[in-house]
Design a protein around this motif. Structure first.
Motif, PDB file in Angstrom:
ATOM      1  N   ALA A 118       0.829  -1.208   0.000  1.00  0.00           N
ATOM      2  CA  ALA A 118       0.000   0.000   0.000  1.00  0.00           C
ATOM      3  C   ALA A 118       0.864   1.259   0.000  1.00  0.00           C
ATOM      4  O   ALA A 118       0.549   2.245  -0.685  1.00  0.00           O
ATOM      5  N   SER A 119       1.959   1.247   0.762  1.00  0.00           N
ATOM      6  CA  SER A 119       2.861   2.402   0.782  1.00  0.00           C
ATOM      7  C   SER A 119       3.492   2.630  -0.582  1.00  0.00           C
ATOM      8  O   SER A 119       3.684   3.775  -1.015  1.00  0.00           O
ATOM      9  N   LEU A 120       3.808   1.545  -1.283  1.00  0.00           N
ATOM     10  CA  LEU A 120       4.404   1.648  -2.611  1.00  0.00           C
ATOM     11  C   LEU A 120       3.428   2.264  -3.603  1.00  0.00           C
ATOM     12  O   LEU A 120       3.806   3.096  -4.433  1.00  0.00           O
ATOM     13  N   ILE A 121       2.148   1.881  -3.511  1.00  0.00           N
ATOM     14  CA  ILE A 121       1.149   2.366  -4.467  1.00  0.00           C
ATOM     15  C   ILE A 121       0.683   3.778  -4.136  1.00  0.00           C
ATOM     16  O   ILE A 121       0.620   4.654  -4.995  1.00  0.00           O
ATOM     17  N   TRP A 122       0.330   4.027  -2.863  1.00  0.00           N
ATOM     18  CA  TRP A 122      -0.318   5.282  -2.483  1.00  0.00           C
ATOM     19  C   TRP A 122       0.588   6.230  -1.716  1.00  0.00           C
ATOM     20  O   TRP A 122       0.204   7.364  -1.440  1.00  0.00           O
ATOM     21  N   GLY A 123       1.787   5.800  -1.357  1.00  0.00           N
ATOM     22  CA  GLY A 123       2.673   6.660  -0.591  1.00  0.00           C
ATOM     23  C   GLY A 123       2.271   6.704   0.876  1.00  0.00           C
ATOM     24  O   GLY A 123       1.286   6.092   1.293  1.00  0.00           O
ATOM     25  N   GLY A 124       3.024   7.453   1.651  1.00  0.00           N
ATOM     26  CA  GLY A 124       2.782   7.493   3.089  1.00  0.00           C
ATOM     27  C   GLY A 124       2.009   8.703   3.563  1.00  0.00           C
ATOM     28  O   GLY A 124       1.847   8.901   4.768  1.00  0.00           O
ATOM     29  N   ASP A 125       1.511   9.542   2.649  1.00  0.00           N
ATOM     30  CA  ASP A 125       0.803  10.758   3.046  1.00  0.00           C
ATOM     31  C   ASP A 125      -0.600  10.434   3.558  1.00  0.00           C
ATOM     32  O   ASP A 125      -1.204   9.418   3.187  1.00  0.00           O
ATOM     33  N   LEU A 126      -1.108  11.339   4.379  1.00  0.00           N
ATOM     34  CA  LEU A 126      -2.500  11.225   4.821  1.00  0.00           C
ATOM     35  C   LEU A 126      -3.435  11.506   3.652  1.00  0.00           C
ATOM     36  O   LEU A 126      -3.194  12.415   2.851  1.00  0.00           O
ATOM     37  N   ARG A 127      -4.487  10.722   3.561  1.00  0.00           N
ATOM     38  CA  ARG A 127      -5.485  10.909   2.505  1.00  0.00           C
ATOM     39  C   ARG A 127      -6.861  11.067   3.146  1.00  0.00           C
ATOM     40  O   ARG A 127      -7.096  10.571   4.247  1.00  0.00           O
ATOM     41  N   GLY A 128      -7.741  11.748   2.442  1.00  0.00           N
ATOM     42  CA  GLY A 128      -9.087  11.907   2.976  1.00  0.00           C
ATOM     43  C   GLY A 128      -9.992  12.608   1.980  1.00  0.00           C
ATOM     44  O   GLY A 128      -9.551  13.063   0.920  1.00  0.00           O
ATOM     45  N   TYR A 129     -11.252  12.694   2.322  1.00  0.00           N
ATOM     46  CA  TYR A 129     -12.238  13.380   1.486  1.00  0.00           C
ATOM     47  C   TYR A 129     -13.392  13.805   2.381  1.00  0.00           C
ATOM     48  O   TYR A 129     -13.566  13.297   3.497  1.00  0.00           O
ATOM     49  N   ASP A 130     -14.174  14.738   1.908  1.00  0.00           N
ATOM     50  CA  ASP A 130     -15.343  15.210   2.657  1.00  0.00           C
ATOM     51  C   ASP A 130     -16.582  14.485   2.167  1.00  0.00           C
ATOM     52  O   ASP A 130     -16.842  14.412   0.960  1.00  0.00           O
ATOM     53  N   TYR A 131     -17.349  13.970   3.115  1.00  0.00           N
ATOM     54  CA  TYR A 131     -18.570  13.249   2.753  1.00  0.00           C
ATOM     55  C   TYR A 131     -19.574  13.358   3.891  1.00  0.00           C
ATOM     56  O   TYR A 131     -19.281  12.954   5.026  1.00  0.00           O
ATOM     57  N   LEU A 132     -20.722  13.936   3.605  1.00  0.00           N
ATOM     58  CA  LEU A 132     -21.807  14.086   4.579  1.00  0.00           C
ATOM     59  C   LEU A 132     -21.309  14.697   5.887  1.00  0.00           C
ATOM     60  O   LEU A 132     -21.589  14.205   6.977  1.00  0.00           O
ATOM     61  N   THR A 133     -20.582  15.800   5.783  1.00  0.00           N
ATOM     62  CA  THR A 133     -20.009  16.425   6.971  1.00  0.00           C
ATOM     63  C   THR A 133     -20.948  17.439   7.625  1.00  0.00           C
ATOM     64  O   THR A 133     -20.609  17.983   8.687  1.00  0.00           O
ATOM     65  N   GLN A 134     -22.102  17.700   7.027  1.00  0.00           N
ATOM     66  CA  GLN A 134     -23.016  18.673   7.598  1.00  0.00           C
ATOM     67  C   GLN A 134     -23.552  18.191   8.954  1.00  0.00           C
ATOM     68  O   GLN A 134     -23.801  17.010   9.142  1.00  0.00           O
ATOM     69  N   PRO A 135     -23.697  19.106   9.915  1.00  0.00           N
ATOM     70  CA  PRO A 135     -24.139  18.709  11.262  1.00  0.00           C
ATOM     71  C   PRO A 135     -25.657  18.541  11.327  1.00  0.00           C
ATOM     72  O   PRO A 135     -26.407  19.128  10.547  1.00  0.00           O
ATOM     73  N   VAL A 136     -26.073  17.717  12.276  1.00  0.00           N
ATOM     74  CA  VAL A 136     -27.489  17.553  12.556  1.00  0.00           C
ATOM     75  C   VAL A 136     -27.657  17.573  14.069  1.00  0.00           C
ATOM     76  O   VAL A 136     -26.824  17.038  14.810  1.00  0.00           O
ATOM     77  N   ALA A 137     -28.716  18.213  14.547  1.00  0.00           N
ATOM     78  CA  ALA A 137     -28.956  18.357  15.985  1.00  0.00           C
ATOM     79  C   ALA A 137     -29.871  17.245  16.482  1.00  0.00           C
ATOM     80  O   ALA A 137     -30.945  17.012  15.907  1.00  0.00           O
ATOM     81  N   ILE A 138     -29.442  16.557  17.540  1.00  0.00           N
ATOM     82  CA  ILE A 138     -30.245  15.508  18.170  1.00  0.00           C
ATOM     83  C   ILE A 138     -30.140  15.673  19.680  1.00  0.00           C
ATOM     84  O   ILE A 138     -29.054  15.551  20.249  1.00  0.00           O
ATOM     85  N   GLY A 139     -31.271  15.949  20.327  1.00  0.00           N
ATOM     86  CA  GLY A 139     -31.287  16.056  21.787  1.00  0.00           C
ATOM     87  C   GLY A 139     -30.373  17.125  22.347  1.00  0.00           C
ATOM     88  O   GLY A 139     -29.791  16.953  23.416  1.00  0.00           O
ATOM     89  N   GLY A 140     -30.191  18.217  21.614  1.00  0.00           N
ATOM     90  CA  GLY A 140     -29.323  19.284  22.084  1.00  0.00           C
ATOM     91  C   GLY A 140     -27.860  19.088  21.758  1.00  0.00           C
ATOM     92  O   GLY A 140     -27.024  19.915  22.134  1.00  0.00           O
ATOM     93  N   ALA A 141     -27.533  18.003  21.075  1.00  0.00           N
ATOM     94  CA  ALA A 141     -26.145  17.728  20.684  1.00  0.00           C
ATOM     95  C   ALA A 141     -26.010  17.814  19.171  1.00  0.00           C
ATOM     96  O   ALA A 141     -26.985  17.626  18.435  1.00  0.00           O
ATOM     97  N   GLN A 142     -24.807  18.098  18.715  1.00  0.00           N
ATOM     98  CA  GLN A 142     -24.523  18.216  17.284  1.00  0.00           C
ATOM     99  C   GLN A 142     -23.695  17.019  16.830  1.00  0.00           C
ATOM    100  O   GLN A 142     -22.698  16.676  17.461  1.00  0.00           O
ATOM    101  N   PHE A 143     -24.137  16.395  15.729  1.00  0.00           N
ATOM    102  CA  PHE A 143     -23.413  15.251  15.176  1.00  0.00           C
ATOM    103  C   PHE A 143     -23.258  15.440  13.672  1.00  0.00           C
ATOM    104  O   PHE A 143     -24.179  15.904  12.994  1.00  0.00           O
ATOM    105  N   ALA A 144     -22.102  15.062  13.159  1.00  0.00           N
ATOM    106  CA  ALA A 144     -21.929  15.031  11.707  1.00  0.00           C
ATOM    107  C   ALA A 144     -22.708  13.849  11.147  1.00  0.00           C
ATOM    108  O   ALA A 144     -22.725  12.766  11.740  1.00  0.00           O
ATOM    109  N   VAL A 145     -23.353  14.052  10.016  1.00  0.00           N
ATOM    110  CA  VAL A 145     -24.184  12.999   9.418  1.00  0.00           C
ATOM    111  C   VAL A 145     -23.350  11.760   9.110  1.00  0.00           C
ATOM    112  O   VAL A 145     -23.806  10.631   9.310  1.00  0.00           O
TER     113      VAL A 145
END
Length: 291
Positions: A118-145
């Motif tokens: 995996a290191s050979l193919i993708w390297g050692g850097d951190l990878r990521g993406y944004d997906y359904l990051t909008q917050p939703v309120a439940i019982g007075g608390a905030q959670f990412a979807v």
């Protein structure tokens, strides 16, 4: 602390614990049935995470669509791995103890092989993406979807495996082999088919866990090993061979870590986990939830 803050803290632990449980269930299935202590389990979680990241960033494929795809692909990899390495070990090992020791060495090799590939193919850097990051309120608390989705799918797959093992003929065969391998074979249970299938399902669950983790956290080729260690702690909490115990143990460990990091220091996460691990080994070596 307000009620909403407490709810957010406990829920955060449960969300993390749900992923822990999913990883531990696959490892528990492999060890409880076949005595394969697959310490490379987390590396296949990492593969599932990178496949999801690749398909989402390069081809805009939804991570939710990748959940069943990751399960199927990693299950197929599990069937191949078992066929190439563990079936020959079964045939050439004179007894279970020798097989377990040889299998552990094979898993060490797999861990470094997959991680370096995996290191050979993708390297050692951190990878990521944004997906359904909008917050939703439940019982007075905030959670990412995305975290709610991760928790729901982790519980779904964990529950599905437990139901499969408890209510189906296939599950009865698996439980019989866990309780008495010799007795199960005497009544006609075919280990040549059951072992690779369960090993594949175990790796499939690790692929699902990796897919879910990629929705909420940055990923790296070295991310798998800590999850393998955590899965071993969860299995110890729940009891080796106990699937419902692994689910309960994963949720419990997630909550303990969340509370501990909040009231002490976030850098003490590993210390908390290992303290729980050692305490259970000393005081309740069969696990908290195993009868």
């Amino acid at each position: 602390m307000s009620f909403g803050a407490w709810l957010e803290l406990i829920a955060s632990g449960l969300i993390t614990g749900g992923v822990y449980a999913l990883v531990a269930l696959g490892l528990n299935l492999q060890y409880g049935l076949m005595r394969i202590l697959n310490i490379a389990h987390g590396e296949f979680l990492m593969v599932g995470a990178f496949l999801t990241w690749l398909m989402q960033t390069q081809f805009s494929v939804s991570p939710l669509l990748m959940v069943p795809v990751s399960f199927a692909l990693l299950m197929g990899v599990g069937l191949i791995v078992h066929r190439l390495w563990f079936r020959p070990l079964t045939a050439t090992s004179p007894n279970l103890d020798v097989f377990e020791a040889r299998g552990l060495m094979v898993c060490f090799g797999l861990m470094f092989l997959v991680q370096n590939f995996a290191s050979l193919i993708w390297g050692g850097d951190l990878r990521g993406y944004d997906y359904l990051t909008q917050p939703v309120a439940i019982g007075g608390a905030q959670f990412a979807v995305n975290k709610l989705v991760v928790f729901g799918l982790a519980l779904f797959f964990s529950g599905a495996l437990i139901v499969l093992l408890r209510t189906t003929l296939l599950g009865k065969g698996v439980r019989a082999l866990m309780q008495s391998p010799t007795g199960a074979q005497l009544v006609g249970i075919n280990t040549q088919r059951l072992h690779p299938l369960m090993f594949g399902i175990g790796l499939g669950l690790s692929g699902v866990a990796g897919c879910l983790l990629s929705m909420t956290y940055a990923i790296t080729p070295s991310m798998g090993e800590p999850y393998t260690v955590t899965a071993l702690i969860v299995i110890t909490l729940g009891g080796f061979g106990s699937m419902s115990g692994a689910l309960a143990g994963g949720l419990l460990l997630g909550v303990i870590e969340a509370l501990g990091m909040h009231f002490t220091n976030p850098s003490l996460k590993s210390l908390l986990s290992y303290s729980v691990f050692i305490a259970v080994l000393l005081l309740r070596p069969n696990g908290l939830f195993k009868k």
